[in-house]
Design an enzyme around this catalytic site. Structure first.
Site, PDB file in Angstrom:
ATOM      1  N   ARG A  37      -7.816  57.861  54.061  1.00  0.00           N
ATOM      2  CA  ARG A  37      -6.982  59.070  53.945  1.00  0.00           C
ATOM      3  C   ARG A  37      -7.830  60.345  53.897  1.00  0.00           C
ATOM      4  NH1 ARG A  37      -2.523  56.238  50.136  1.00  0.00           N
ATOM      5  NH2 ARG A  37      -1.106  55.757  51.836  1.00  0.00           N
ATOM      6  N   LYS A 199      12.636  42.770  54.412  1.00  0.00           N
ATOM      7  CA  LYS A 199      14.079  42.891  54.201  1.00  0.00           C
ATOM      8  C   LYS A 199      14.822  43.642  55.295  1.00  0.00           C
ATOM      9  CE  LYS A 199      13.984  43.380  49.193  1.00  0.00           C
ATOM     10  NZ  LYS A 199      14.072  44.555  48.337  1.00  0.00           N
TER      11      LYS A 199
HETATM   12  P1  AMP Z   1       7.785  45.189  54.374  1.00  0.00           P
HETATM   13  O1  AMP Z   1       7.174  45.737  53.128  1.00  0.00           O
HETATM   14  O2  AMP Z   1       9.273  45.242  54.399  1.00  0.00           O
HETATM   15  O3  AMP Z   1       7.133  45.733  55.631  1.00  0.00           O
HETATM   16  O4  AMP Z   1       7.487  43.636  54.355  1.00  0.00           O
HETATM   17  C1  AMP Z   1       6.205  43.132  54.422  1.00  0.00           C
HETATM   18  C2  AMP Z   1       6.154  41.839  53.705  1.00  0.00           C
HETATM   19  O5  AMP Z   1       7.043  40.924  54.310  1.00  0.00           O
HETATM   20  C3  AMP Z   1       4.780  41.235  53.762  1.00  0.00           C
HETATM   21  O6  AMP Z   1       4.246  41.193  52.464  1.00  0.00           O
HETATM   22  C4  AMP Z   1       5.026  39.844  54.320  1.00  0.00           C
HETATM   23  O7  AMP Z   1       4.312  38.839  53.636  1.00  0.00           O
HETATM   24  C5  AMP Z   1       6.509  39.634  54.103  1.00  0.00           C
HETATM   25  N1  AMP Z   1       7.052  38.665  55.057  1.00  0.00           N
HETATM   26  C6  AMP Z   1       6.954  38.706  56.391  1.00  0.00           C
HETATM   27  N2  AMP Z   1       7.520  37.616  56.942  1.00  0.00           N
HETATM   28  C7  AMP Z   1       7.963  36.841  55.943  1.00  0.00           C
HETATM   29  C8  AMP Z   1       8.633  35.597  55.875  1.00  0.00           C
HETATM   30  N3  AMP Z   1       8.939  34.909  56.987  1.00  0.00           N
HETATM   31  N4  AMP Z   1       8.956  35.116  54.656  1.00  0.00           N
HETATM   32  C9  AMP Z   1       8.657  35.815  53.534  1.00  0.00           C
HETATM   33  N5  AMP Z   1       8.028  37.009  53.533  1.00  0.00           N
HETATM   34  C10 AMP Z   1       7.691  37.518  54.718  1.00  0.00           C
END
Ligand code: AMP
Length: 399
Positions: A37, A199
């Site tokens: 950063r 999510k």
């Molecule tokens: P986000 O913060 O919404 O971008 O989500 C990222 C997180 O989603 C990461 O820590 C990944 O480990 C998790 N993730 C991705 N794919 C999966 C999955 N199939 N099952 C559980 N967690 C997941």
């Protein structure tokens, strides 16, 4: 961008107040573990030095919740800045407002840099308190917004301050908006968005907004399983948001009605436990018939399909990983998608990667320098993709 930036007005010998994002990670000995950063702010600082400006930098670090917290001091950043700008005088203030700071700012000479202490040591910062914003503004003559990671928040140092000083974009904010703006609002087609992550609920607004713009949409990561379930597929023990299944059905229908192609996983890498070294199983197709198995990554057929779609596209925006990429065994899908992005870039596509996880994924894949742009702001880039106005940007002077 239709907002003025540092190159649009005369800054020669001016006292310039710059909001930067120096929210760097520190270890227990207060060593900076990534100076990404700080480095991102260097072009603007260098440009201002060329203009012989006196520069006042301000930032937040961590979440001190309105109180002085020694371990969230910006002192380690001042040290790093001194290493970067060896022949410049870097002055570290022990506060961000008050008489002492006013005197330091007043006596600051052209070509010198003053770094203010953590803005969030005052609760007024996050409350966007006008008196606090005015006090900050009184330190300089012009305000430069260069903290892309904070422009989605209406805080005193990002939005409040713009009411008291002529306010313009720094080179980082300019570059971010150029890449994100052009890719979303003026894309070379076909335009593909790749969304992943944990999510559906976090990405609903992004999907809604992007369905107005893209030609195709790839969905991966845990959020894909809510969509697969909405399509009536068997998802075993994979992560799912039951309360979002109807919404996922609606989104799929909306996409179909608009003729937008949605690509969901064709196969999966599954495990019985959510663990780094869990035994992995690859499914034959998109159904997970064993109810004890959860999908933790996209499978090889999916990688192939996603790769082909990526290589066919001319503008690609990626936000979110394809699987649990923190576990080596389940990182392949995310890494291969990152590599395909680099390949598409080489073939002439504009590729923009946003979000903290995707940024670390392209780095892990060793292609962070081979995509067109890696955004420095996770939340800000997501809100941009949602089509929301960013308070720290809308308040800047128009061109
Ligand atoms: P986000 O913060 O919404 O971008 O989500 C990222 C997180 O989603 C990461 O820590 C990944 O480990 C998790 N993730 C991705 N794919 C999966 C999955 N199939 N099952 C559980 N967690 C997941």
């Amino acid at each position: 961008m239709n907002k003025k930036n540092v190159k649009d007005i005369d800054l020669k010998n001016k006292k310039v107040l710059v909001r930067v994002d120096f929210n760097v990670p520190l270890d227990e000995n207060l060593n900076i573990t990534s100076d990404k950063r700080i480095i991102a702010a260097v072009p603007t600082i260098e440009y201002l030095l060329e203009q012989n400006a006196a520069i006042i930098l301000m930032s937040h670090l961590g979440r001190p919740k309105g109180e002085f917290v020694e371990k969230m001091s910006l002192k380690p950043v001042a040290k790093r800045l001194q290493e970067i700008f060896k022949d410049r005088k870097i002055i570290m203030a022990d506060d961000c407002i008050g008489e002492k700071v006013e005197s330091l700012a007043k006596n600051l000479k052209s070509g010198e840099i003053l770094l203010l202490e953590n803005l969030r040591f005052y609760k007024e910062e996050e409350k966007n308190d006008p008196f606090f914003a005015k006090k900050l503004a009184s330190l300089g003559e012009i305000f430069v917004e260069d903290a892309f990671g904070a422009v989605h928040r209406a805080h005193a140092s990002t939005e409040g301050i713009t009411k008291y000083l002529p306010s313009i974009a720094g080179l980082l904010v300019e570059k971010e908006l150029e890449y994100l703006g052009n890719s979303v609002n003026n894309p070379k087609r076909p335009f593909l968005a790749i969304l992943g992550g944990a999510k559906v609920s976090d990405k609903i607004n992004v999907i809604e907004n992007l369905l107005k713009k893209v030609d195709s949409l790839i969905i991966g990561g845990a959020m894909a399983y809510t969509f697969l379930k909405a399509e009536g597929k068997n998802i075993g023990a994979s992560r799912v948001e039951e309360d979002k299944i109807d919404l996922a059905k609606d989104l799929l229908k909306k996409a179909k009605d608009k003729g937008i192609k949605i690509l969901l996983p064709l196969d999966h890498v599954c495990a019985k436990e959510f663990k780094e070294d869990a035994e992995s199983f690859i499914t034959d197709d998109c159904n997970i018939t064993d109810s004890s198995l959860m999908a933790l990554d996209i499978g090889p057929k999916t990688i192939e399909m996603y790769r082909n779609e990526i290589l066919k596209s001319k503008t690609i925006v990626n936000n979110g990983p394809m699987g649990v990429f923190e576990f080596k065994k389940f990182a392949t899908g995310t890494i291969e998608v990152s590599k395909a992005l680099a390949e598409a870039t080489r073939l002439g596509a504009i590729t923009v990667v946003g979000g903290g996880d995707s940024a670390s994924a392209v780095k892990k894949a060793g292609v962070d320098k081979l995509v067109s742009h890696v955004s420095t702001g996770g939340g800000a880039s997501l809100e941009f993709l949602e089509g929301k106005a960013l308070p720290g940007v809308v308040s800047l002077l128009d061109k």
